[in-house]
Design a protein around this motif. Structure first.
Motif, short mmCIF file in Angstrom:
data_model
loop_
_atom_site.label_atom_id
_atom_site.label_comp_id
_atom_site.label_asym_id
_atom_site.label_seq_id
_atom_site.Cartn_x
_atom_site.Cartn_y
_atom_site.Cartn_z
N LYS B 139 -6.36 -5.72 -12.05
CA LYS B 139 -5.91 -6.18 -10.73
C LYS B 139 -4.40 -6.33 -10.73
CE LYS B 139 -10.20 -8.15 -9.32
NZ LYS B 139 -11.10 -9.21 -9.54
N CYS B 165 -1.60 -1.39 -3.35
CA CYS B 165 -2.35 -2.53 -3.90
C CYS B 165 -1.79 -2.90 -5.28
CB CYS B 165 -3.82 -2.18 -3.97
SG CYS B 165 -4.86 -3.50 -4.60
N ASP B 170 -0.90 -6.63 0.42
CA ASP B 170 -2.20 -6.95 0.98
C ASP B 170 -2.60 -5.75 1.85
OD1 ASP B 170 -4.35 -7.98 2.30
OD2 ASP B 170 -3.33 -9.76 3.09
N VAL B 171 -3.49 -4.91 1.31
CA VAL B 171 -3.77 -3.62 1.93
C VAL B 171 -5.14 -3.58 2.62
CG1 VAL B 171 -3.98 -1.13 1.52
CG2 VAL B 171 -2.39 -2.48 0.14
N VAL B 210 -8.30 -3.83 -2.43
CA VAL B 210 -8.10 -3.13 -1.15
C VAL B 210 -9.26 -3.48 -0.21
CG1 VAL B 210 -8.05 -0.86 -0.03
CG2 VAL B 210 -6.86 -1.22 -2.22
#
Lengths: 275, 464
Positions: B139, B165, B170-171, B210
């Motif tokens: 992550k 990401c 923040d996708v 995502v």
């Protein structure tokens, strides 16, 4: 997943549903449609938006149980969920420069014509509604349409409710009696829209029809909903669903609607079977 | 050091027998075994100037990952590939390696190049097969607290989303259909790219952070401007592809039994019309003609064959040499019994009672090459004949969908309807909107779209 907030059987074949779909409700306008998929293995079918409430975030649909998908949808109840519900799709109906309008709804077409009639009536236009059905048991939206029109004329094929006869006969009568319409809006079986358009052409009255052919994505991707308008190929999903009734090649539309007729379980079209 | 494998040809790819596979939707090629992958990896000379890397649109460090395979370190090979390519299982299958990484391979001078694509696929499949593939994902370590919207979940959108990401944004991806993947799920058939692979890659992206919102038609459900002004997305990447089917504008195109390749393939791939437990119908009849010579035409023809059409014919106006389809796809199609009507152009689709019952064609001949280097086809007069067909699939190309263009004021497009974007950054005439993939270039390849998505991601990072 989209929750069913309300369900009402309008008659044996026709069902009303209110769906929780805030994003669609926020943007939709009369004349636009949604595409839904009941479950993971289901088809995508287009249904016209009947009504909506932006604040409460719902959209209502009215459909006739004619094929596998609509029957399946009809088995769902309040609190159940629909897998996919996307929209609003298509171009909203134009209601500008319409002062004296005749709105014609054939069968389930009444559900589609209703929001336009309501919008025009509330804008102060003279709105006559002619609603046609096979018989009394299939009549829908009678009260709603009465409230939202200047005059409401109910026609049935067998005379079991309202007057006996076709919507085109009533339209001709009204025109002959000096109704002086600037616009006729016809929504219903393709064959009905064809004959309404032929009639109004004689009188030179602008006529708008709403086409709802077979489609998959509803965004212009598949081309399944193509029809010939004024000699050109148009996609009902992105160029419509409203078209100039005097320019639509109805005969080829009728042919395309028969494409999957043999697949009895796959009657996915809104209009099929209500003629 | 182990000895280089000097076999002049690629290690053969195991595949289903043509006469068995042309009636099922399982993948045609079944993939290298560990031994095959090792043997093939040993063909790489690990040369210094690495022409293959320059040939790759996303510049994968090819000799390095192949070297890891020779050492049996597949996880390391995967790590090397995914440094620049977030979807190797997909690229290993659908990239035109013969005109990219494998084209300049030194081994190709005297024999066949190293099978880079097959090795990439082997590495990706090895990792994909692990149960933890979708859960054990690195992550992002930083958080930027800035929202970026991606419109469309096809190759360019997925690549852009993955990179953004990783950078800590923040996708959210917005997809119009009910399933994510774009052309990877509605266009490319199961037998060439199993949908479970696409699903796993997308699951992995989701684990990474995502977000994907399905059933969102940008331009209809919500506009780009609203995403920016009201929903707080500071940049938007548009990767909506070229989804609008072109028709030939010849008589009879609206007859029943005429499909755009998009519709035919969407029914088959996205709606799974080939599987009786799904409700979406499909019709094709006894003899299907597919008009066009690209990969989409091959996909449609091979899908029709698998669905049970007795005869499937490719109808193409130039000769085989000019066909835009990958050689491998043409070869597979021929093996599966697809008939080829080359130097043939349809002039009219004939019908009876509204249904297709024939297609009038003319024979063509090729003139001298034009300014674009392609030989123009010209009609051979008096060569009209009727092809006895029951359905026609039109696969002559697609254009970008005008939905975004028509609902985003100030967004410049060219005369073909493609969004005008900077080739290096993907930035459009509206500074916060970036675009890449087919919506900019017109119909092209998965890997070029991914490359554009990656470039745009880097540019968005700079912009924000």
């Amino acid at each position: 997943m989209y929750k069913i907030l309300e369900k009402k059987d309008l008659n044996n074949e026709v069902v009303f549903m209110k769906i929780d779909a805030p994003a669609v409700a926020k943007k939709c306008e009369p004349g636009q449609f949604i595409i839904l998929r009941v479950n993971e293995t289901g088809e995508r079918i287009p249904l016209t938006i009947e009504d909506y409430d932006r604040k409460e975030g719902w959209v209502s649909i009215i459909f006739q149980k004619v094929g596998k998908t609509t029957h399946l949808l009809g088995t769902l109840n309040k609190e159940d969920y629909i897998q996919d519900f996307v929209g609003p799709l298509g171009i909203a109906s134009h209601t500008d420069n319409m002062e004296r309008v005749c709105v014609i709804g054939g069968g389930l077409g009444c559900a589609i014509a209703f929001p336009q009639a309501k919008k025009l009536f509330r804008k102060g236009a003279h709105v006559d509604i002619i609603a046609g059905f096979r018989n009394e048991s299939l009549v829908i939206l009678e009260e709603e349409m009465k409230i939202n029109s200047t005059n409401y004329y109910l026609m049935t094929d067998d005379g079991s409710a309202g007057e006996k006869g076709l919507v085109t006969a009533k339209l001709k009568e009204l025109i002959e009696n000096g109704a002086n319409y600037d616009t006729v809006i016809a929504v219903g079986p393709v064959i009905m829209m064809k004959f309404v358009s032929l009639l109004t052409k004689e009188y030179g009255i602008r006529t708008i029809v709403s086409m709802n052919p077979i489609m998959i994505d509803g965004t212009g991707m598949c081309g399944g909903c193509r029809l010939t308008v004024d000699g050109q190929t148009k996609f009902a999903c992105v160029d419509g669903p409203d078209f100039d009734g005097h320019k639509v090649d109805f005969d080829s539309v009728l042919q395309r609607l028969s494409m999957y007729k043999e697949e009895e379980n796959h009657k996915c079209n809104l209009f099929r079977g209500i003629e | 050091m182990a000895k280089i494998n000097m076999t002049p040809v690629k290690t053969k790819m195991p595949e289903q027998d043509p006469n068995i596979r042309n009636s099922n939707f399982f993948e045609v090629t079944t993939g290298y075994t560990a031994q095959m992958a090792h043997d093939e990896a040993m063909r790489c000379l690990n040369c210094k100037n690495k022409p293959c890397v320059a040939g790759c649109p996303v510049n994968i460090d090819i000799p390095n990952f192949i070297h890891s395979i020779t050492e049996g370190n597949i996880e390391e090979a995967y790590e090397i590939i995914t440094r620049t390519n977030s979807l190797p299982a997909i690229c290993g299958r659908v990239c035109p390696q013969e005109s990219q990484c494998e084209l300049p391979c030194v081994r190709g001078i005297k024999g066949e190049p190293v099978a880079i694509g097959r090795l990439e696929r082997y590495v990706a499949d090895y990792m994909l097969a692990k149960e933890t593939f979708t859960t054990n994902v690195k992550k992002p370590t930083v958080k930027k607290n800035k929202k970026v919207a991606i419109v469309g979940s096809g190759p360019s959108g997925l690549a852009a989303a993955s990179d953004l990401c990783d950078m800590g944004y923040d996708v959210t991806i917005f997809e119009a259909l009910h399933k994510a993947g774009g052309v990877l799920v509605y266009g490319i058939p199961e037998f060439r790219l199993p949908k479970s692979i696409v699903e796993k890659e997308i699951e992995r992206l989701k684990t990474k952070g995502v977000k994907i919102e399905l059933n969102m038609v940008i331009g209809k459900t919500i506009s780009i401007q609203e995403l920016h002004d009201e929903e707080g997305y500071e940049a938007v990447f548009v990767g909506t592809g070229a989804g609008l089917p072109n028709f030939m504008n010849i008589p009879g195109e609206n007859l029943n039994g005429v499909y755009s390749a998009n519709e035919f393939l969407t029914r088959v791939n996205l709606m799974k019309a080939y599987d009786p437990s799904y409700d979406t119908p499909i019709y094709f009849g006894r003899h299907v003609a597919v008009v066009g010579g690209g990969n989409v035409a091959m996909d449609a023809a091979r899908a029709a064959k698998r669905l049970g059409a007795e005869h499937v014919s490719i109808v193409y106006r130039r000769s085989e040499k000019e066909m835009p389809a990958r050689i491998e796809e043409v070869h597979h199609a021929k093996e599966e019994g697809i008939e080829f009507h080359l130097l043939t152009n349809p002039t009219c689709i004939l019908g009876e009672k509204g249904w297709v019952n024939g297609m009038e064609c003319v024979k063509m001949e090729l003139s001298e090459p034009g300014t674009d280097g392609r030989r123009r086809p010209a009609v051979l007069s008096g060569s009209e004949y009727i092809l006895d067909v029951t359905s026609v699939i039109i696969a002559i190309g697609t254009s970008p969908n005008p939905l975004i263009k028509t609902t985003t004021s100030g967004l410049d497009t060219n005369k073909w309807g493609c969004i005008v974007a900077d080739t290096e950054t993907g930035q459009t005439s509206i500074p916060y909107i970036f675009a890449g993939g087919d919506v900019v270039t017109g119909a092209a390849t998965v890997i070029l779209a991914m490359g554009a998505g990656k470039k745009a991601a880097a540019a968005i990072d700079k912009y924000l």
